[in-house]
Design a protein around this motif. Structure first.
Motif, mmCIF file in Angstrom:
data_model
loop_
_atom_site.group_PDB
_atom_site.id
_atom_site.type_symbol
_atom_site.label_atom_id
_atom_site.label_comp_id
_atom_site.label_asym_id
_atom_site.label_seq_id
_atom_site.Cartn_x
_atom_site.Cartn_y
_atom_site.Cartn_z
ATOM 1 N N PHE A 42 0.799 -1.214 0.000
ATOM 2 C CA PHE A 42 0.000 0.000 0.000
ATOM 3 C C PHE A 42 0.839 1.275 0.000
ATOM 4 O O PHE A 42 0.491 2.233 -0.694
ATOM 5 C CB PHE A 42 -0.962 -0.012 1.187
ATOM 6 N N VAL A 43 1.907 1.311 0.753
ATOM 7 C CA VAL A 43 2.759 2.505 0.789
ATOM 8 C C VAL A 43 3.469 2.684 -0.544
ATOM 9 O O VAL A 43 3.544 3.800 -1.081
ATOM 10 C CB VAL A 43 3.774 2.415 1.959
ATOM 11 N N GLU A 44 3.974 1.603 -1.103
ATOM 12 C CA GLU A 44 4.652 1.680 -2.401
ATOM 13 C C GLU A 44 3.681 2.114 -3.502
ATOM 14 O O GLU A 44 4.056 2.845 -4.418
ATOM 15 C CB GLU A 44 5.295 0.341 -2.761
ATOM 16 N N ALA A 45 2.427 1.656 -3.409
ATOM 17 C CA ALA A 45 1.416 2.064 -4.387
ATOM 18 C C ALA A 45 1.186 3.566 -4.312
ATOM 19 O O ALA A 45 1.080 4.244 -5.337
ATOM 20 C CB ALA A 45 0.109 1.320 -4.149
ATOM 21 N N PHE A 46 1.138 4.102 -3.099
ATOM 22 C CA PHE A 46 0.964 5.547 -2.918
ATOM 23 C C PHE A 46 2.168 6.311 -3.448
ATOM 24 O O PHE A 46 2.018 7.346 -4.100
ATOM 25 C CB PHE A 46 0.734 5.878 -1.447
ATOM 26 N N LYS A 47 3.356 5.807 -3.188
ATOM 27 C CA LYS A 47 4.562 6.469 -3.694
ATOM 28 C C LYS A 47 4.617 6.442 -5.217
ATOM 29 O O LYS A 47 5.087 7.388 -5.843
ATOM 30 C CB LYS A 47 5.821 5.799 -3.125
ATOM 31 N N MET A 48 4.137 5.372 -5.806
ATOM 32 C CA MET A 48 4.137 5.248 -7.266
ATOM 33 C C MET A 48 3.155 6.230 -7.892
ATOM 34 O O MET A 48 3.453 6.861 -8.905
ATOM 35 C CB MET A 48 3.778 3.811 -7.662
ATOM 36 N N TYR A 49 1.967 6.336 -7.301
ATOM 37 C CA TYR A 49 0.935 7.222 -7.856
ATOM 38 C C TYR A 49 0.093 7.743 -6.697
ATOM 39 O O TYR A 49 -0.845 7.070 -6.242
ATOM 40 C CB TYR A 49 0.066 6.455 -8.858
ATOM 41 N N PRO A 50 0.395 8.944 -6.196
ATOM 42 C CA PRO A 50 -0.268 9.457 -4.986
ATOM 43 C C PRO A 50 -1.793 9.571 -5.059
ATOM 44 O O PRO A 50 -2.461 9.538 -4.037
ATOM 45 C CB PRO A 50 0.364 10.838 -4.796
ATOM 46 N N ALA A 51 -2.363 9.684 -6.231
ATOM 47 C CA ALA A 51 -3.819 9.839 -6.339
ATOM 48 C C ALA A 51 -4.556 8.502 -6.375
ATOM 49 O O ALA A 51 -5.779 8.484 -6.540
ATOM 50 C CB ALA A 51 -4.160 10.646 -7.587
ATOM 51 N N ILE A 52 -3.866 7.406 -6.197
ATOM 52 C CA ILE A 52 -4.478 6.090 -6.366
ATOM 53 C C ILE A 52 -5.660 5.876 -5.410
ATOM 54 O O ILE A 52 -6.713 5.381 -5.813
ATOM 55 C CB ILE A 52 -3.448 4.940 -6.239
ATOM 56 N N TYR A 53 -5.521 6.275 -4.169
ATOM 57 C CA TYR A 53 -6.582 6.019 -3.194
ATOM 58 C C TYR A 53 -7.787 6.926 -3.412
ATOM 59 O O TYR A 53 -8.928 6.482 -3.292
ATOM 60 C CB TYR A 53 -6.051 6.142 -1.766
ATOM 61 N N THR A 54 -7.553 8.184 -3.757
ATOM 62 C CA THR A 54 -8.677 9.072 -4.013
ATOM 63 C C THR A 54 -9.372 8.717 -5.327
ATOM 64 O O THR A 54 -10.586 8.879 -5.446
ATOM 65 C CB THR A 54 -8.235 10.543 -4.018
ATOM 66 N N LEU A 55 -8.625 8.222 -6.311
ATOM 67 C CA LEU A 55 -9.252 7.753 -7.546
ATOM 68 C C LEU A 55 -10.119 6.528 -7.288
ATOM 69 O O LEU A 55 -11.222 6.407 -7.834
ATOM 70 C CB LEU A 55 -8.196 7.430 -8.599
ATOM 71 N N LEU A 56 -9.629 5.619 -6.467
ATOM 72 C CA LEU A 56 -10.432 4.440 -6.118
ATOM 73 C C LEU A 56 -11.671 4.837 -5.326
ATOM 74 O O LEU A 56 -12.750 4.269 -5.527
ATOM 75 C CB LEU A 56 -9.590 3.434 -5.332
ATOM 76 N N LEU A 57 -11.533 5.820 -4.443
ATOM 77 C CA LEU A 57 -12.681 6.318 -3.689
ATOM 78 C C LEU A 57 -13.714 6.923 -4.632
ATOM 79 O O LEU A 57 -14.920 6.665 -4.503
ATOM 80 C CB LEU A 57 -12.225 7.354 -2.654
ATOM 81 N N LEU A 58 -13.264 7.708 -5.599
ATOM 82 C CA LEU A 58 -14.172 8.297 -6.585
ATOM 83 C C LEU A 58 -14.875 7.214 -7.405
ATOM 84 O O LEU A 58 -16.095 7.257 -7.590
ATOM 85 C CB LEU A 58 -13.404 9.245 -7.512
ATOM 86 N N LEU A 60 -15.374 4.073 -6.603
ATOM 87 C CA LEU A 60 -16.287 3.345 -5.719
ATOM 88 C C LEU A 60 -17.569 4.139 -5.481
ATOM 89 O O LEU A 60 -18.677 3.589 -5.525
ATOM 90 C CB LEU A 60 -15.600 3.022 -4.386
ATOM 91 N N PHE A 61 -17.425 5.433 -5.243
ATOM 92 C CA PHE A 61 -18.608 6.258 -5.015
ATOM 93 C C PHE A 61 -19.504 6.309 -6.248
ATOM 94 O O PHE A 61 -20.729 6.211 -6.144
ATOM 95 C CB PHE A 61 -18.215 7.684 -4.594
ATOM 96 N N ILE A 62 -18.898 6.443 -7.423
ATOM 97 C CA ILE A 62 -19.687 6.477 -8.656
ATOM 98 C C ILE A 62 -20.420 5.155 -8.856
ATOM 99 O O ILE A 62 -21.606 5.132 -9.211
ATOM 100 C CB ILE A 62 -18.796 6.820 -9.867
ATOM 101 N N LEU A 63 -19.730 4.048 -8.619
ATOM 102 C CA LEU A 63 -20.388 2.738 -8.755
ATOM 103 C C LEU A 63 -21.516 2.563 -7.749
ATOM 104 O O LEU A 63 -22.595 2.064 -8.090
ATOM 105 C CB LEU A 63 -19.365 1.621 -8.608
ATOM 106 N N LEU A 64 -21.285 2.959 -6.508
ATOM 107 C CA LEU A 64 -22.334 2.859 -5.495
ATOM 108 C C LEU A 64 -23.511 3.773 -5.812
ATOM 109 O O LEU A 64 -24.653 3.455 -5.515
ATOM 110 C CB LEU A 64 -21.775 3.189 -4.109
ATOM 111 N N ASN A 65 -23.207 4.908 -6.427
ATOM 112 C CA ASN A 65 -24.257 5.860 -6.762
ATOM 113 C C ASN A 65 -25.207 5.307 -7.835
ATOM 114 O O ASN A 65 -26.354 5.718 -7.914
ATOM 115 C CB ASN A 65 -23.650 7.191 -7.207
ATOM 116 N N PHE A 66 -24.724 4.383 -8.653
ATOM 117 C CA PHE A 66 -25.612 3.737 -9.619
ATOM 118 C C PHE A 66 -26.658 2.880 -8.911
ATOM 119 O O PHE A 66 -27.810 2.795 -9.335
ATOM 120 C CB PHE A 66 -24.826 2.868 -10.608
#
Length: 101
Positions: A42-58, A60-66
């Motif tokens: 998880f830390v290495e994923a964040f270092k590789m691409y810092p927006a990864i968690y907020t993109l996944l949150l977005l 997930l929210f869009i999918l749940l909103n359907f």
């Protein structure tokens, strides 16, 4: 599972911007970050691409909103999208600044 991950890494798409111009694009690293996430790094994923968690949150929210219509969903999606764009742009400039110096 490890065999599946090794296969996935072999089929990552190359960055056309980097191949053609020699400069990484703002999306460079997202595929490798997803592979790192799937490995539990998880830390290495964040270092590789810092927006990864907020993109996944977005996403997930869009999918749940359907499925379940949330109150103020448009405002939430726009806010999450703006946050993602800011993180992507800021981290891109930081990365480019480190490459220049």
């Amino acid at each position: 599972m490890k065999f599946l991950l090794l296969q996935t890494e072999d089929y990552l798409l190359p960055c056309l911007n980097k191949q053609m111009f020699g400069v990484e694009c703002p999306g460079c690293g997202i595929q490798r970050s997803l592979v790192l996430l799937s490995k539990g790094e998880f830390v290495e994923a964040f270092k590789m691409y810092p927006a990864i968690y907020t993109l996944l949150l977005l996403a997930l929210f869009i999918l749940l909103n359907f499925k379940m219509k949330f109150k103020n969903s448009k405002r939430i999606i726009i806010t999450l999208a703006i946050i993602n764009v800011l993180i992507i742009v800021i981290s891109y400039f930081i990365k480019m600044n480190h490459l220049i110096n």
